[in-house]
Scaffold this motif. Structure first.
Motif, short mmCIF file in Angstrom:
data_model
loop_
_atom_site.label_atom_id
_atom_site.label_comp_id
_atom_site.label_asym_id
_atom_site.label_seq_id
_atom_site.Cartn_x
_atom_site.Cartn_y
_atom_site.Cartn_z
N GLU A 78 0.85 -1.18 0.01
CA GLU A 78 0.05 0.02 0.15
C GLU A 78 0.83 1.26 0.04
O GLU A 78 1.81 1.16 0.77
CB GLU A 78 -1.04 0.09 1.14
N TYR A 79 0.69 2.03 -0.86
CA TYR A 79 1.28 3.52 -1.03
C TYR A 79 0.51 4.64 -1.08
O TYR A 79 -0.80 4.49 -1.70
CB TYR A 79 2.34 3.27 -2.31
N LEU A 80 0.84 5.89 -0.88
CA LEU A 80 0.27 7.03 -0.84
C LEU A 80 1.04 7.63 -2.19
O LEU A 80 2.39 7.83 -2.20
CB LEU A 80 0.36 7.89 0.00
N THR A 81 0.60 7.86 -3.25
CA THR A 81 1.31 8.30 -4.59
C THR A 81 0.99 9.75 -4.73
O THR A 81 0.01 10.25 -4.76
CB THR A 81 0.68 7.53 -5.72
N SER A 82 2.17 10.49 -5.08
CA SER A 82 2.17 11.95 -5.32
C SER A 82 3.03 12.22 -6.81
O SER A 82 3.78 11.48 -6.96
CB SER A 82 2.68 12.73 -4.18
N TYR A 83 2.63 13.08 -7.63
CA TYR A 83 3.29 13.78 -8.71
C TYR A 83 3.52 15.08 -8.44
O TYR A 83 3.06 15.96 -7.99
CB TYR A 83 2.12 13.69 -9.77
N THR A 84 4.81 15.26 -9.26
CA THR A 84 5.17 16.80 -9.45
C THR A 84 5.69 16.68 -10.80
O THR A 84 6.32 15.90 -11.29
CB THR A 84 6.50 17.11 -8.50
N ALA A 85 5.42 17.88 -11.21
CA ALA A 85 5.97 17.98 -12.53
C ALA A 85 7.07 19.02 -12.73
O ALA A 85 6.95 20.16 -12.16
CB ALA A 85 4.97 18.34 -13.67
N THR A 86 8.05 18.82 -13.55
CA THR A 86 9.18 20.04 -13.82
C THR A 86 8.96 20.29 -15.24
O THR A 86 8.90 19.57 -16.20
CB THR A 86 10.62 19.27 -13.43
N LYS A 87 8.45 21.62 -15.29
CA LYS A 87 8.03 22.33 -16.90
C LYS A 87 9.50 22.97 -17.38
O LYS A 87 10.18 23.25 -16.68
CB LYS A 87 7.09 23.48 -16.48
N SER A 88 9.48 22.72 -18.65
CA SER A 88 10.77 23.14 -19.47
C SER A 88 10.26 24.37 -20.37
O SER A 88 10.02 24.08 -21.43
CB SER A 88 11.35 22.28 -20.13
N GLY A 89 9.57 25.30 -19.83
CA GLY A 89 9.19 26.45 -20.64
C GLY A 89 7.80 26.06 -21.43
O GLY A 89 7.49 26.89 -22.13
N SER A 90 7.10 25.01 -20.99
CA SER A 90 5.90 25.02 -21.33
C SER A 90 4.50 25.56 -20.44
O SER A 90 4.93 26.05 -19.36
CB SER A 90 5.39 23.35 -21.55
N THR A 91 3.31 25.66 -21.11
CA THR A 91 2.57 26.30 -20.30
C THR A 91 1.30 25.28 -19.59
O THR A 91 0.39 25.56 -19.35
CB THR A 91 1.78 27.26 -21.17
N THR A 92 1.67 24.18 -19.54
CA THR A 92 0.94 22.96 -18.79
C THR A 92 0.70 23.33 -17.42
O THR A 92 1.56 23.82 -16.77
CB THR A 92 1.48 21.65 -19.16
N THR A 93 -0.52 22.87 -17.08
CA THR A 93 -0.76 22.99 -15.66
C THR A 93 -1.22 21.78 -15.10
O THR A 93 -1.41 20.77 -15.86
CB THR A 93 -2.04 23.76 -15.42
N ASN A 96 0.71 16.33 -12.87
CA ASN A 96 0.90 15.38 -13.55
C ASN A 96 0.73 15.41 -15.22
O ASN A 96 0.91 14.57 -15.82
CB ASN A 96 0.11 14.00 -13.21
N SER A 97 0.66 16.87 -15.38
CA SER A 97 0.69 17.11 -16.68
C SER A 97 1.93 17.24 -17.49
O SER A 97 2.64 17.83 -16.85
CB SER A 97 -0.35 18.16 -17.12
N ALA A 98 2.23 17.12 -18.56
CA ALA A 98 3.31 17.28 -19.48
C ALA A 98 3.30 17.46 -20.80
O ALA A 98 2.16 17.12 -21.43
CB ALA A 98 4.29 16.13 -19.28
N SER A 99 3.95 18.28 -21.48
CA SER A 99 4.14 18.44 -22.84
C SER A 99 5.69 18.03 -23.11
O SER A 99 6.44 17.72 -22.54
CB SER A 99 3.70 19.75 -23.11
N ASN A 100 5.90 18.52 -24.35
CA ASN A 100 7.28 18.03 -24.97
C ASN A 100 8.43 18.66 -23.89
O ASN A 100 8.34 19.85 -23.87
CB ASN A 100 7.46 18.56 -26.61
N GLY A 101 9.45 18.04 -23.45
CA GLY A 101 10.42 18.40 -22.54
C GLY A 101 10.09 18.46 -21.33
O GLY A 101 11.08 18.48 -20.22
N ASP A 102 8.96 18.32 -20.70
CA ASP A 102 8.50 18.13 -19.23
C ASP A 102 8.73 16.87 -18.63
O ASP A 102 8.91 15.86 -19.48
CB ASP A 102 7.05 18.55 -19.19
#
Length: 152
Positions: A78-93, A96-102
């Motif tokens: 059993e786990y608690l799962t968390s997400y963080t995104a590192t953006k590389s100049g994109s405008t995603t919000t 756990n969202s990502a576009s090219n390079g994220d």
């Protein structure tokens, strides 16, 4: 923890695709062996550059783990799962969202059941009773000592 962790790529933030399916567009996996301590990564390939995608870890039933506040079973644990995104100049919000390079980082926190609290006030009663008996024994010894001293 050793095991194979699976991740799915989706088109919508709710873990679905534009056609309504819940099957990921792509699946990747990362395997950890006993003793592995370094973070590992993998990539989704052949994606549209201008499109926003959503990454979810998949549980033991290959369902996306959407809510980081609920417990999910991965590799039988059993786990608690968390997400963080590192953006590389994109405008995603979104975490756990990502576009090219994220980059999306998925963290599993092992869920440990809270141990029951033991010894509350029940132990206090025994401690007090023991302290009173020791005090009573000390008073009796003092009285015996005084009694033998007055005889001599």
């Amino acid at each position: 923890m050793s095991g194979t962790y699976k991740f799915g790529l989706y088109e919508n933030a709710d873990g679905t695709n534009t056609d309504g399916s819940i099957t990921p567009l792509q699946k990747i996996s990362i395997t950890y062996d006993a003793g592995d301590t370094t973070p590992k990564s993998s990539k989704f390939i052949n994606l549209e550059l201008s499109k926003i995608y959503y990454v979810f870890e998949l549980d033991d039933k290959d369902q996306p783990i959407k809510d980081s506040s609920t417990v999910a079973t991965v590799n039988g644990m059993e786990y608690l799962t968390s997400y963080t995104a590192t953006k590389s100049g994109s405008t995603t919000t979104g975490v756990n969202s990502a576009s090219n390079g994220d980059r999306v980082t998925v963290t599993n926190q092992s869920r440990v059941n809270k141990l029951p609290s033991t010894g509350n006030c029940g132990v206090l009663i025994y401690r007090l009773a023991g302290a009173i008996l020791i005090l009573f024994a000390g008073v009796l010894m003092l009285m015996k000592y005084k009694e033998t001293k007055t005889r001599n």
